[in-house]
Design a protein around this motif. Sequence first.
Motif, PDB file in Angstrom:
ATOM      1  N   ALA A 198      -8.887   9.093   3.542  1.00  0.00           N
ATOM      2  CA  ALA A 198      -7.955  10.207   3.372  1.00  0.00           C
ATOM      3  C   ALA A 198      -7.065  10.383   4.607  1.00  0.00           C
ATOM      4  N   PRO A 199      -7.623  10.332   5.843  1.00  0.00           N
ATOM      5  CA  PRO A 199      -6.747  10.463   7.014  1.00  0.00           C
ATOM      6  C   PRO A 199      -5.715   9.332   7.124  1.00  0.00           C
ATOM      7  N   ALA A 200      -6.090   8.122   6.714  1.00  0.00           N
ATOM      8  CA  ALA A 200      -5.139   7.002   6.762  1.00  0.00           C
ATOM      9  C   ALA A 200      -4.013   7.219   5.759  1.00  0.00           C
ATOM     10  N   VAL A 201      -4.323   7.746   4.575  1.00  0.00           N
ATOM     11  CA  VAL A 201      -3.287   8.052   3.582  1.00  0.00           C
ATOM     12  C   VAL A 201      -2.365   9.138   4.121  1.00  0.00           C
ATOM     13  N   ILE A 234       0.846  -1.206   0.000  1.00  0.00           N
ATOM     14  CA  ILE A 234       0.000   0.000   0.000  1.00  0.00           C
ATOM     15  C   ILE A 234       0.874   1.247   0.000  1.00  0.00           C
ATOM     16  N   ASP A 235       1.936   1.257   0.820  1.00  0.00           N
ATOM     17  CA  ASP A 235       2.859   2.393   0.814  1.00  0.00           C
ATOM     18  C   ASP A 235       3.426   2.629  -0.587  1.00  0.00           C
ATOM     19  N   GLU A 236       3.828   1.549  -1.251  1.00  0.00           N
ATOM     20  CA  GLU A 236       4.373   1.681  -2.603  1.00  0.00           C
ATOM     21  C   GLU A 236       3.346   2.260  -3.556  1.00  0.00           C
ATOM     22  N   ARG A 237       2.103   1.836  -3.446  1.00  0.00           N
ATOM     23  CA  ARG A 237       1.055   2.375  -4.328  1.00  0.00           C
ATOM     24  C   ARG A 237       0.822   3.857  -4.048  1.00  0.00           C
ATOM     25  N   ILE A 238       0.895   4.249  -2.778  1.00  0.00           N
ATOM     26  CA  ILE A 238       0.752   5.664  -2.424  1.00  0.00           C
ATOM     27  C   ILE A 238       1.918   6.463  -3.007  1.00  0.00           C
ATOM     28  N   ALA A 271       1.882  14.732  -7.540  1.00  0.00           N
ATOM     29  CA  ALA A 271       1.968  15.084  -6.121  1.00  0.00           C
ATOM     30  C   ALA A 271       0.844  16.009  -5.681  1.00  0.00           C
ATOM     31  N   ARG A 272       0.042  16.504  -6.614  1.00  0.00           N
ATOM     32  CA  ARG A 272      -1.071  17.389  -6.271  1.00  0.00           C
ATOM     33  C   ARG A 272      -2.368  16.625  -6.002  1.00  0.00           C
ATOM     34  N   ARG A 273      -2.335  15.304  -6.170  1.00  0.00           N
ATOM     35  CA  ARG A 273      -3.544  14.523  -5.918  1.00  0.00           C
ATOM     36  C   ARG A 273      -3.939  14.634  -4.453  1.00  0.00           C
ATOM     37  N   SER A 274      -5.216  14.620  -4.188  1.00  0.00           N
ATOM     38  CA  SER A 274      -5.685  14.691  -2.807  1.00  0.00           C
ATOM     39  C   SER A 274      -5.520  13.342  -2.128  1.00  0.00           C
ATOM     40  N   TYR A 275      -5.445  13.380  -0.808  1.00  0.00           N
ATOM     41  CA  TYR A 275      -5.362  12.132  -0.044  1.00  0.00           C
ATOM     42  C   TYR A 275      -6.628  11.304  -0.238  1.00  0.00           C
ATOM     43  N   ALA A 276      -7.759  11.970  -0.400  1.00  0.00           N
ATOM     44  CA  ALA A 276      -9.016  11.241  -0.635  1.00  0.00           C
ATOM     45  C   ALA A 276      -8.964  10.500  -1.968  1.00  0.00           C
ATOM     46  N   ASP A 277      -8.448  11.159  -2.998  1.00  0.00           N
ATOM     47  CA  ASP A 277      -8.336  10.533  -4.319  1.00  0.00           C
ATOM     48  C   ASP A 277      -7.392   9.330  -4.264  1.00  0.00           C
TER      49      ASP A 277
END
Length: 164
Positions: A46-49, A19-23, A31-37
């Motif tokens: 989003a908070p977990a990301v 999951i870290d690698e996918r993030i 790098a402008r993508r939102s954590y929710a996206d």
Amino acid sequence: MPGVRPAAWHTPAVALNEIDERIVHALAADARRSYADIGSEVGLSAPAVKRRVDRLLAAGAITGFTVRVDPVALGWQTEALVELYCRHNTSPADIRRGLAHYPEVASASTVTGDADAVVQVFAADVRHFEQVLERIAGEPFVSRTRSVLVLSPLLRRYGAAGPS
């Protein structure tokens, strides 16, 4: 490398799971993508990301966020790769310090083979490149250089290493 002492490798204090690698790949692509996206893509909130990104930043696995700009848009029409051949016992830190004040130097790496380092240089034109090359060749740690001009960049990958 005859004149360069090896540097210690920096190893992040955290191992990346799938999951870290996918993030990281998602952020490397944009790098402008939102954590929710990103969360919807990897199956997290989003908070977990955000917590994972903060942990990866703190551990040094993610070193920062940036923008990629086409050098031509900034007036840098000429690109070259310069091999540096250094005087005996030149450390990578000496090379880094010596090249850091050149805005034309985009990257520098120690390498295997005959050269001690390879430097990527951007310049406004060939004359400007020649001036930069003469200044670099005049650095006290440099014994000689060898350079090639880039005609056409064929493939450039940025961000996370490996396929996404």
